[in-house]
Design an enzyme around this catalytic site. Sequence first.
Site, short mmCIF file in Angstrom:
data_model
loop_
_atom_site.label_atom_id
_atom_site.label_comp_id
_atom_site.label_asym_id
_atom_site.label_seq_id
_atom_site.Cartn_x
_atom_site.Cartn_y
_atom_site.Cartn_z
N ARG A 185 0.85 -1.20 0.00
CA ARG A 185 0.00 0.00 0.00
C ARG A 185 0.87 1.23 0.00
NH1 ARG A 185 -4.77 0.51 4.28
NH2 ARG A 185 -3.03 1.09 5.62
N THR A 204 -1.35 7.50 -0.48
CA THR A 204 -2.66 7.34 -1.15
C THR A 204 -3.42 6.12 -0.62
OG1 THR A 204 -1.80 5.89 -2.87
CG2 THR A 204 -1.66 8.27 -3.28
N ASP A 235 0.03 -3.11 12.35
CA ASP A 235 0.53 -3.52 11.03
C ASP A 235 0.84 -5.02 11.06
OD1 ASP A 235 2.44 -4.15 8.88
OD2 ASP A 235 2.35 -2.01 8.49
N ASP A 262 4.42 -6.20 9.83
CA ASP A 262 5.48 -5.87 10.79
C ASP A 262 5.41 -6.80 12.01
OD1 ASP A 262 6.63 -3.90 9.30
OD2 ASP A 262 5.57 -2.26 10.27
C1 PRP Z 1 -1.33 -4.68 4.48
C2 PRP Z 1 -2.17 -5.93 4.61
C3 PRP Z 1 -2.95 -5.94 3.32
C4 PRP Z 1 -3.18 -4.46 3.09
C5 PRP Z 1 -4.58 -4.14 3.52
O1 PRP Z 1 -0.24 -4.91 3.68
O2 PRP Z 1 -1.43 -7.11 4.80
O3 PRP Z 1 -2.27 -6.51 2.22
O4 PRP Z 1 -2.23 -3.76 3.90
O5 PRP Z 1 -4.88 -2.82 3.24
P1 PRP Z 1 -5.94 -2.38 2.14
O6 PRP Z 1 -7.14 -3.25 2.34
O7 PRP Z 1 -6.18 -0.94 2.48
O8 PRP Z 1 -5.33 -2.56 0.77
P2 PRP Z 1 0.89 -3.80 3.38
O9 PRP Z 1 0.54 -3.06 2.13
O10 PRP Z 1 1.12 -2.99 4.61
O11 PRP Z 1 2.15 -4.66 3.02
P3 PRP Z 1 2.98 -5.73 3.88
O12 PRP Z 1 2.09 -6.95 4.07
O13 PRP Z 1 4.14 -6.00 3.01
O14 PRP Z 1 3.33 -5.11 5.20
N1 URA Z 2 -2.68 -3.11 7.01
C1 URA Z 2 -2.40 -3.58 8.25
O1 URA Z 2 -1.46 -4.38 8.43
N2 URA Z 2 -3.18 -3.16 9.28
C2 URA Z 2 -4.21 -2.32 9.10
O2 URA Z 2 -4.90 -1.99 10.08
C3 URA Z 2 -4.47 -1.85 7.80
C4 URA Z 2 -3.69 -2.27 6.76
#
Ligand code: PRP
Ligand code: URA
Length: 215
Positions: free
Chosen positions: A110, A114, A206, A209
Amino acid sequence: MENLNNMENVFVLNHPLIQHKISLLRDENTGTSEFRKLIEEIAMLMGYEALSDLPMEDVEVKTPIETCMTPMIAGKKLAIVPILRAGLGMVSGIQALVPTAKIGHIGLYRDPVTHEPHEYYCKLPEPIEQRTIVVVDPMLATGGSAAEAVDFIKQRGGVNIKFMCIIAAPEGVKRLREAHPDIQIYIGHLDRCLNDHAYICPGLGDAGDRIFGTK
Ligand code: PRP
Ligand code: URA
């Protein structure tokens, strides 16, 4: 398993074991190793419910007593498709149920400003059109990542698609359902809303993380 507000194809898995483990996940004092284990256990419990409609066929088996016709899962093997990174944490739980499942990967992150998803990787097992596909990601926030992941799978021929998340925001459910009304959405817990940074409230922070111990 309960239909969310009578919405077709949206199910909340309100089993006590799933809810208890989600509460432990939310706790900010839950460390990386326990967090990872809980994600795996919840994915297994959710998978048990979400795969209850897999097609079956009778096959002939010879027991020590006699030959009989007995049910087994029919058709091509399941494909589990985690959305990277956090979805990776759910794979082993579902694989424990279906060890022969093939694994695809979709890389999305993400944009921090944005909140829109950006693709960096996509590799799916063939023939994808003949498989039941379970897309996994612990978090459904705005729904952008999930909707885009399902778009990629459909563009490559995927048809029979389920999406499984541990925590969802109402905004994400709405967006995913409007984009892909044909897929089944399985949710561990439906939370209240998103905050200004598009994080789920109360959520768990998160997920990536916390699974990988980054940040
Ligand atoms: C997080 C999560 C989803 C997304 C959800 O991933 O694991 O993939 O955000 O958010 P959305 O519904 O608003 O798209 P992130 O993009 O943080 O990546 P990561 O798993 O690599 O930390
Ligand atoms: N991605 C995450 O990991 N946590 C949230 O709450 C939203 C997006």
